[in-house]
Design a protein around this motif. Structure first.
Motif, PDB file in Angstrom:
ATOM      1  N   PRO A 105     -97.138 -64.325  -9.977  1.00 20.09           N
ATOM      2  CA  PRO A 105     -95.790 -64.439  -9.400  1.00 20.09           C
ATOM      3  C   PRO A 105     -95.795 -65.094  -8.017  1.00 20.09           C
ATOM      4  O   PRO A 105     -96.535 -64.676  -7.120  1.00 20.09           O
ATOM      5  CB  PRO A 105     -95.336 -62.976  -9.317  1.00 20.09           C
ATOM      6  CG  PRO A 105     -96.109 -62.275 -10.381  1.00 20.09           C
ATOM      7  CD  PRO A 105     -97.439 -62.945 -10.415  1.00 20.09           C
ATOM      8  N   LYS A 106     -94.953 -66.116  -7.850  1.00 22.18           N
ATOM      9  CA  LYS A 106     -94.932 -66.902  -6.618  1.00 22.18           C
ATOM     10  C   LYS A 106     -94.578 -66.070  -5.390  1.00 22.18           C
ATOM     11  O   LYS A 106     -95.034 -66.361  -4.287  1.00 22.18           O
ATOM     12  CB  LYS A 106     -93.920 -68.046  -6.739  1.00 22.18           C
ATOM     13  CG  LYS A 106     -94.289 -69.130  -7.726  1.00 22.18           C
ATOM     14  CD  LYS A 106     -93.223 -70.210  -7.725  1.00 22.18           C
ATOM     15  CE  LYS A 106     -93.558 -71.321  -8.705  1.00 22.18           C
ATOM     16  NZ  LYS A 106     -92.527 -72.388  -8.701  1.00 22.18           N
ATOM     17  N   HIS A 107     -93.718 -65.060  -5.557  1.00 25.48           N
ATOM     18  CA  HIS A 107     -93.223 -64.319  -4.403  1.00 25.48           C
ATOM     19  C   HIS A 107     -94.155 -63.192  -3.967  1.00 25.48           C
ATOM     20  O   HIS A 107     -93.871 -62.491  -2.996  1.00 25.48           O
ATOM     21  CB  HIS A 107     -91.819 -63.767  -4.672  1.00 25.48           C
ATOM     22  CG  HIS A 107     -91.747 -62.771  -5.790  1.00 25.48           C
ATOM     23  ND1 HIS A 107     -92.102 -63.068  -7.084  1.00 25.48           N
ATOM     24  CD2 HIS A 107     -91.362 -61.468  -5.788  1.00 25.48           C
ATOM     25  CE1 HIS A 107     -91.931 -61.997  -7.841  1.00 25.48           C
ATOM     26  NE2 HIS A 107     -91.493 -61.014  -7.088  1.00 25.48           N
ATOM     27  N   TRP A 108     -95.270 -63.007  -4.668  1.00 26.37           N
ATOM     28  CA  TRP A 108     -96.255 -62.020  -4.240  1.00 26.37           C
ATOM     29  C   TRP A 108     -97.157 -62.652  -3.183  1.00 26.37           C
ATOM     30  O   TRP A 108     -97.634 -63.787  -3.344  1.00 26.37           O
ATOM     31  CB  TRP A 108     -97.090 -61.528  -5.415  1.00 26.37           C
ATOM     32  CG  TRP A 108     -96.348 -60.633  -6.360  1.00 26.37           C
ATOM     33  CD1 TRP A 108     -94.994 -60.480  -6.467  1.00 26.37           C
ATOM     34  CD2 TRP A 108     -96.933 -59.762  -7.346  1.00 26.37           C
ATOM     35  NE1 TRP A 108     -94.693 -59.580  -7.456  1.00 26.37           N
ATOM     36  CE2 TRP A 108     -95.851 -59.120  -8.010  1.00 26.37           C
ATOM     37  CE3 TRP A 108     -98.238 -59.478  -7.719  1.00 26.37           C
ATOM     38  CZ2 TRP A 108     -96.054 -58.210  -9.032  1.00 26.37           C
ATOM     39  CZ3 TRP A 108     -98.444 -58.572  -8.744  1.00 26.37           C
ATOM     40  CH2 TRP A 108     -97.370 -57.941  -9.389  1.00 26.37           C
ATOM     41  N   THR A 109     -97.429 -61.940  -2.111  1.00 25.44           N
ATOM     42  CA  THR A 109     -98.262 -62.461  -1.033  1.00 25.44           C
ATOM     43  C   THR A 109     -99.639 -62.861  -1.535  1.00 25.44           C
ATOM     44  O   THR A 109    -100.192 -63.888  -1.124  1.00 25.44           O
ATOM     45  CB  THR A 109     -98.403 -61.408   0.079  1.00 25.44           C
ATOM     46  OG1 THR A 109     -97.104 -60.980   0.492  1.00 25.44           O
ATOM     47  CG2 THR A 109     -99.142 -61.980   1.276  1.00 25.44           C
ATOM     48  N   VAL A 110    -100.212 -62.067  -2.428  1.00 25.12           N
ATOM     49  CA  VAL A 110    -101.542 -62.363  -2.951  1.00 25.12           C
ATOM     50  C   VAL A 110    -101.571 -63.719  -3.651  1.00 25.12           C
ATOM     51  O   VAL A 110    -102.534 -64.475  -3.539  1.00 25.12           O
ATOM     52  CB  VAL A 110    -102.020 -61.236  -3.895  1.00 25.12           C
ATOM     53  CG1 VAL A 110    -101.124 -61.098  -5.119  1.00 25.12           C
ATOM     54  CG2 VAL A 110    -103.450 -61.461  -4.336  1.00 25.12           C
ATOM     55  N   SER A 111    -100.491 -64.047  -4.362  1.00 24.63           N
ATOM     56  CA  SER A 111    -100.422 -65.333  -5.064  1.00 24.63           C
ATOM     57  C   SER A 111    -100.391 -66.491  -4.068  1.00 24.63           C
ATOM     58  O   SER A 111    -101.075 -67.507  -4.246  1.00 24.63           O
ATOM     59  CB  SER A 111     -99.175 -65.385  -5.953  1.00 24.63           C
ATOM     60  OG  SER A 111     -99.219 -64.381  -6.945  1.00 24.63           O
ATOM     61  N   LYS A 112     -99.597 -66.340  -3.016  1.00 22.39           N
ATOM     62  CA  LYS A 112     -99.500 -67.394  -2.008  1.00 22.39           C
ATOM     63  C   LYS A 112    -100.840 -67.626  -1.317  1.00 22.39           C
ATOM     64  O   LYS A 112    -101.265 -68.770  -1.108  1.00 22.39           O
ATOM     65  CB  LYS A 112     -98.445 -67.019  -0.969  1.00 22.39           C
ATOM     66  CG  LYS A 112     -97.020 -66.994  -1.493  1.00 22.39           C
ATOM     67  CD  LYS A 112     -96.062 -66.629  -0.380  1.00 22.39           C
ATOM     68  CE  LYS A 112     -94.621 -66.652  -0.861  1.00 22.39           C
ATOM     69  NZ  LYS A 112     -93.678 -66.326   0.221  1.00 22.39           N
ATOM     70  N   ASP A 113    -101.511 -66.524  -0.953  1.00 24.32           N
ATOM     71  CA  ASP A 113    -102.768 -66.651  -0.217  1.00 24.32           C
ATOM     72  C   ASP A 113    -103.867 -67.272  -1.074  1.00 24.32           C
ATOM     73  O   ASP A 113    -104.648 -68.102  -0.595  1.00 24.32           O
ATOM     74  CB  ASP A 113    -103.220 -65.278   0.277  1.00 24.32           C
ATOM     75  CG  ASP A 113    -102.346 -64.750   1.415  1.00 24.32           C
ATOM     76  OD1 ASP A 113    -101.539 -65.523   1.956  1.00 24.32           O
ATOM     77  OD2 ASP A 113    -102.493 -63.563   1.774  1.00 24.32           O
ATOM     78  N   ARG A 114    -103.928 -66.877  -2.344  1.00 17.08           N
ATOM     79  CA  ARG A 114    -104.980 -67.424  -3.211  1.00 17.08           C
ATOM     80  C   ARG A 114    -104.732 -68.892  -3.528  1.00 17.08           C
ATOM     81  O   ARG A 114    -105.675 -69.689  -3.589  1.00 17.08           O
ATOM     82  CB  ARG A 114    -105.106 -66.582  -4.483  1.00 17.08           C
ATOM     83  CG  ARG A 114    -105.716 -65.215  -4.205  1.00 17.08           C
ATOM     84  CD  ARG A 114    -105.823 -64.334  -5.432  1.00 17.08           C
ATOM     85  NE  ARG A 114    -106.301 -63.004  -5.057  1.00 17.08           N
ATOM     86  CZ  ARG A 114    -106.365 -61.965  -5.880  1.00 17.08           C
ATOM     87  NH1 ARG A 114    -105.969 -62.084  -7.150  1.00 17.08           N
ATOM     88  NH2 ARG A 114    -106.809 -60.799  -5.459  1.00 17.08           N
ATOM     89  N   LEU A 115    -103.480 -69.274  -3.724  1.00 23.82           N
ATOM     90  CA  LEU A 115    -103.184 -70.683  -3.978  1.00 23.82           C
ATOM     91  C   LEU A 115    -103.527 -71.524  -2.751  1.00 23.82           C
ATOM     92  O   LEU A 115    -104.097 -72.618  -2.869  1.00 23.82           O
ATOM     93  CB  LEU A 115    -101.712 -70.865  -4.351  1.00 23.82           C
ATOM     94  CG  LEU A 115    -101.254 -72.308  -4.590  1.00 23.82           C
ATOM     95  CD1 LEU A 115    -102.092 -72.983  -5.673  1.00 23.82           C
ATOM     96  CD2 LEU A 115     -99.770 -72.346  -4.969  1.00 23.82           C
ATOM     97  N   ALA A 116    -103.203 -71.007  -1.564  1.00 18.55           N
ATOM     98  CA  ALA A 116    -103.526 -71.739  -0.326  1.00 18.55           C
ATOM     99  C   ALA A 116    -105.047 -71.899  -0.183  1.00 18.55           C
ATOM    100  O   ALA A 116    -105.537 -72.961   0.228  1.00 18.55           O
ATOM    101  CB  ALA A 116    -102.955 -71.006   0.883  1.00 18.55           C
ATOM    102  N   GLY A 117    -105.799 -70.856  -0.533  1.00 23.36           N
ATOM    103  CA  GLY A 117    -107.255 -70.937  -0.459  1.00 23.36           C
ATOM    104  C   GLY A 117    -107.833 -71.935  -1.448  1.00 23.36           C
ATOM    105  O   GLY A 117    -108.783 -72.664  -1.139  1.00 23.36           O
ATOM    106  N   PHE A 118    -107.238 -71.977  -2.643  1.00 22.90           N
ATOM    107  CA  PHE A 118    -107.650 -72.944  -3.671  1.00 22.90           C
ATOM    108  C   PHE A 118    -107.455 -74.375  -3.169  1.00 22.90           C
ATOM    109  O   PHE A 118    -108.369 -75.217  -3.235  1.00 22.90           O
ATOM    110  CB  PHE A 118    -106.836 -72.706  -4.944  1.00 22.90           C
ATOM    111  CG  PHE A 118    -106.941 -73.792  -5.976  1.00 22.90           C
ATOM    112  CD1 PHE A 118    -108.052 -73.873  -6.801  1.00 22.90           C
ATOM    113  CD2 PHE A 118    -105.925 -74.730  -6.133  1.00 22.90           C
ATOM    114  CE1 PHE A 118    -108.151 -74.876  -7.767  1.00 22.90           C
ATOM    115  CE2 PHE A 118    -106.010 -75.737  -7.087  1.00 22.90           C
ATOM    116  CZ  PHE A 118    -107.129 -75.805  -7.904  1.00 22.90           C
TER     117      PHE A 118
END
Length: 335
Positions: free
Chosen positions: A191-204
């Motif tokens: 889910p895009k609005h979960w902080t964990v999703s945002k952080d992992r995508l940014a790290g990728f």
């Protein structure tokens, strides 16, 4: 008949009020008296009346745990089970019980939080997900109610929280895979609005930038949930566009679905990475490389922060960052 506090007092040759003070671990009671009372409690198999104690102490000794989605979906994901195990271990050690609730959506989760706080059912609340513009966090901050979040909140001020460094965990994992010789990457997230999703995508994305590898937005797929079906559908979409050398996912269940699609298409030599290092990862074919996030430790630390806050013990920090490690297996082995 059930054993009463008067029975314990008679057995220990003390007053009922002394028994109550021993149960509350009052520091003014001598060790000798505590030992005598505790022996009587054990001998008589006495259990204090929780409701009576709650009324007397203005404390329920219960923590409210709010999980996203239905019970069925939450229990499908081993992350939640492992985190709850860590919470339960520390809570039990400190004499607390857990009350579980499952929200169908953001509005339902907020309704559950309001029920907990307004009815004084619990002494504190644990939120197992951090989201953008999180209404539960905002409400609890305004209410000044004890709570902790498993996940980095958008605004960390006056919030107790526990998480991994998800940006760095993903960046390191992708770098390890890149160093094995993989040169094109697809991505399956939650889910895009979960902080964990945002952080992992940014790290990728940062790992690709650091290694001068193109970021191909058309094969970056973000799904509404972390489950196997979503992973399967995401992999199907990716393969309609191109066949990448490696696929990075943000959850093992997504990786399991992607692997099922890869096997269906009889594709070989596609690297695959999951997250959470769930017990079934090692039993996949091929065995799945996955980032171990220490889910149980996340839950344990969350419970510790919350109970310290409830009992007004000093929290030297307002958050914990739990270490991660990529567990390398056959799915990222170059042939």
């Amino acid at each position: 008949m059930s054993v009463t506090i008067k029975d314990v007092a008679r057995e220990a040759d003390v007053s009922p009020s002394t028994v109550s003070r021993v149960i509350a671990n009052n520091s003014k009671i001598s060790d000798e008296t505590k030992e005598r009372v505790n022996k009587a409690i054990k001998k008589l198999d006495y259990y204090p009346n929780v409701i009576a104690r709650s009324l007397a102490n203005n404390s329920t000794k219960i923590l409210g745990l709010v999980l996203p989605n239905s019970a069925e979906n939450s229990f499908e994901n081993p992350f939640f089970i492992q985190a709850m195990a860590g919470i339960s271990i520390y809570a039990q050690r400190k004499g607390y019980n857990i009350m579980y609730s499952f929200g169908k959506d953001d509005e339902d989760e907020l309704s559950l939080v309001k029920k907990y706080t307004n009815s004084k059912l619990v002494d504190g609340i644990i939120l197992l997900v951090s989201k953008s513009k999180d209404s539960c966090i905002n409400y609890l901050k305004e209410s000044k109610f004890n709570f902790v979040v498993v996940g980095r909140p958008e605004n960390e001020n006056n919030v107790l929280w526990v998480d991994n460094d998800n940006f760095d965990a993903m960046r390191k994992a992708v770098n390890i895979v890149i160093n094995k010789g993989y040169k094109s990457f697809a991505y399956i997230g939650g889910p895009k609005h979960w902080t964990v999703s945002k952080d992992r995508l940014a790290g990728f994305k940062q790992a690709l930038i650091d290694n001068n590898i193109p970021i191909e937005e058309d094969i970056i797929i973000e799904q509404k949930e972390f489950n196997e079906a979503m992973g399967y559908e995401a992999m199907k979409k990716i393969l309609l566009s191109k066949t990448p050398e490696a696929v990075i996912t943000t959850d093992d269940l997504l990786a399991f679905g992607a692997l099922r699609m890869i096997r269906k298409e009889k594709l070989k030599n596609i690297g695959l990475v999951g997250f959470n290092n769930t017990p079934l990862s090692i039993y996949q074919n091929p065995s799945l490389s996955s980032v171990d996030i220490n889910s149980e430790k996340l839950g344990y630390r969350a419970a510790k922060l919350l109970i310290n806050s409830i009992e007004k013990e000093e929290n030297r920090v307002n958050h914990y960052i739990v270490d991660t490690k990529l567990m390398e297996r056959t799915s990222t082995k170059r042939k």
